[in-house]
Scaffold this active site. Structure first.
Site, short mmCIF file in Angstrom:
data_model
loop_
_atom_site.label_atom_id
_atom_site.label_comp_id
_atom_site.label_asym_id
_atom_site.label_seq_id
_atom_site.Cartn_x
_atom_site.Cartn_y
_atom_site.Cartn_z
N MET A 35 0.80 -1.16 -0.07
CA MET A 35 0.28 -0.08 0.10
C MET A 35 0.84 1.26 0.02
SD MET A 35 -2.97 -1.26 -0.65
CE MET A 35 -4.31 0.16 -0.48
N GLU A 36 2.15 1.25 -0.28
CA GLU A 36 3.00 2.29 -0.47
C GLU A 36 2.52 3.02 -1.74
OE1 GLU A 36 7.22 1.72 -0.22
OE2 GLU A 36 7.09 1.26 2.01
N LYS A 190 -24.39 28.24 18.37
CA LYS A 190 -24.26 26.59 18.84
C LYS A 190 -23.06 26.50 19.84
CE LYS A 190 -21.28 24.66 16.11
NZ LYS A 190 -20.73 23.81 14.87
N ARG A 192 -20.75 23.38 21.50
CA ARG A 192 -20.48 21.99 21.13
C ARG A 192 -19.94 21.55 22.62
NH1 ARG A 192 -19.31 19.21 16.12
NH2 ARG A 192 -19.29 20.98 15.06
N SER A 221 -20.52 15.08 9.53
CA SER A 221 -21.44 14.22 9.95
C SER A 221 -22.96 14.74 9.86
CB SER A 221 -21.47 14.10 11.76
OG SER A 221 -21.80 15.64 12.19
N GLY A 223 -24.57 16.67 11.71
CA GLY A 223 -24.99 17.17 12.97
C GLY A 223 -25.24 18.75 13.14
C1 R5P Z 1 -17.18 23.90 11.57
O1 R5P Z 1 -16.83 24.94 12.20
C2 R5P Z 1 -17.64 23.74 10.36
O2 R5P Z 1 -17.73 24.93 9.67
C3 R5P Z 1 -18.76 22.75 9.94
O3 R5P Z 1 -19.81 23.41 10.40
C4 R5P Z 1 -18.54 21.33 10.77
O4 R5P Z 1 -17.23 20.95 10.17
C5 R5P Z 1 -19.62 20.64 10.26
O5 R5P Z 1 -19.44 19.24 10.99
P1 R5P Z 1 -20.56 18.41 11.36
O6 R5P Z 1 -21.19 17.91 9.86
O7 R5P Z 1 -19.84 16.88 11.71
O8 R5P Z 1 -21.67 18.73 12.31
#
Ligand code: R5P
Length: 310
Positions: A35-36, A190, A192, A221, A223
């Site tokens: 896999m190199e 937001k 986190r 993701s 989210g």
């Molecule tokens: C964060 O600061 C980025 O701009 C995106 O909002 C973030 O990376 C999105 O990540 P996810 O879709 O996992 O919530």
């Protein structure tokens, strides 16, 4: 001019080559049994202005190594100038120390690319503009507005629009886009709690009975955007759409977004779409090939890139 594509996003590289009416240079970039990565440029590049097109998307480490090794092959092949065209610059979210004894991987990656021997970098919508400063060579960081804005303007002409940033960090991007079409702006505040999990707190701005266009640089993701959409709906939004530059879309993101409050998600093709994205009715792709192609042309002709965005 010579255009060389790695394996990360060949459809985009081909579309850029078509725009420039220049065939992709014959190259063999493959794996050994262990896999190199091995790269061999199959045409003469001595004295040429060369562009290696390779986003460092999933699998990020393999794609990064392909980029570095291809640059090395070009340098040893006496290319006159090497530009790394990185439509999606991975590792960008690791752009500062988040705690004791943690890395700044975006800086390390910038060092690696520079050490490999590039003369300049062409990229798009860096997660943080300051990453340009991680390089001591010229970096052109293209913005997405010329691709997304005409379509947003045409499509939602008769609607009361509000451009929404799903977090405070993206407010500058949302404001710049809103200004171009004289739309309102809203920001999601937001918090986190832990890595990979996002939580919406409140909506700053008036979204009542308005069509909300969420803009972001990355959807990973999903989210952040799905939670933001719930908050917008709870605050009376008429509908929620999303325009995102880099569709990282890891894990179950496509399914999560498809069953969310987001009516449609438009993503650029900086990262090659998976089968799940291509067949989902929620997702639509827009190409950045003409924009990147034009930037390559201007670099090659020593013309202004910023003029592209006026
Ligand atoms: C964060 O600061 C980025 O701009 C995106 O909002 C973030 O990376 C999105 O990540 P996810 O879709 O996992 O919530």
């Amino acid at each position: 001019m010579k255009l060389i594509s790695g394996n990360a996003n060949r459809p985009l590289a081909q579309a850029i080559a078509d725009y420039l009416k220049t065939p992709l240079t014959e190259a063999s970039i493959h794996r050994f049994a262990d896999m190199e990565v091995f790269a061999e440029i199959l045409e003469n590049v001595r004295g040429e202005d060369t562009f290696v097109i390779q986003p460092t998307s999933y699998p990020a480490n393999d794609n990064l190594m392909e980029l570095l090794i291809t640059i090395d092959a070009l340098r040893r092949g006496s290319a006159r100038r090497i530009t790394a065209v990185i439509p999606y610059f991975g590792y960008a979210r690791q752009d500062r120390k988040t705690g004791g004894r943690t890395p700044i991987s975006a800086k390390l990656v910038a060092n690696l690319i520079t050490a490999a021997g590039v003369d300049r970098v062409l990229t798009m919508e860096l997660h943080a503009g300051q990453i340009q400063g991680f390089f001591d060579i010229p970096v052109d960081n293209l913005v997405i507005s010329p691709v997304f804005m005409p379509e947003i303007q045409k499509r939602f002409e008769s609607e009361k629009l509000v451009m929404v940033s799903p977090d405070v960090g993206g407010a500058v991007r949302a404001r710049a886009m809103a200004k171009r079409i004289e739309a309102d702006i809203a920001i999601i505040d937001k918090r986190r709690e832990k890595a990979g999990v996002s939580e919406v707190m409140h909506v700053i701005g008036d979204v009542q009975d308005k069509v909300c266009i969420m803009v972001d640089d990355i959807v990973d993701s999903g989210g952040t955007l799905c939670n933001a959409a719930v908050a917008l709906k709870a605050n009376g939004a008429k509908s929620v759409h999303s325009y995102v530059v880099h569709g990282v879309l890891s894990g179950g993101a496509v399914a999560r977004i498809s069953s969310s409050e987001i009516e449609e998600m438009v993503i650029a093709d900086t990262i090659e779409a998976t089968e799940a994205v291509r067949t989902s009715s929620t997702f639509k792709q827009m190409t950045v090939a003409p924009l990147i192609g034009e930037a390559i042309k201007r670099i090659s002709e020593e013309k202004s890139i910023s003029a592209l965005f006026k």
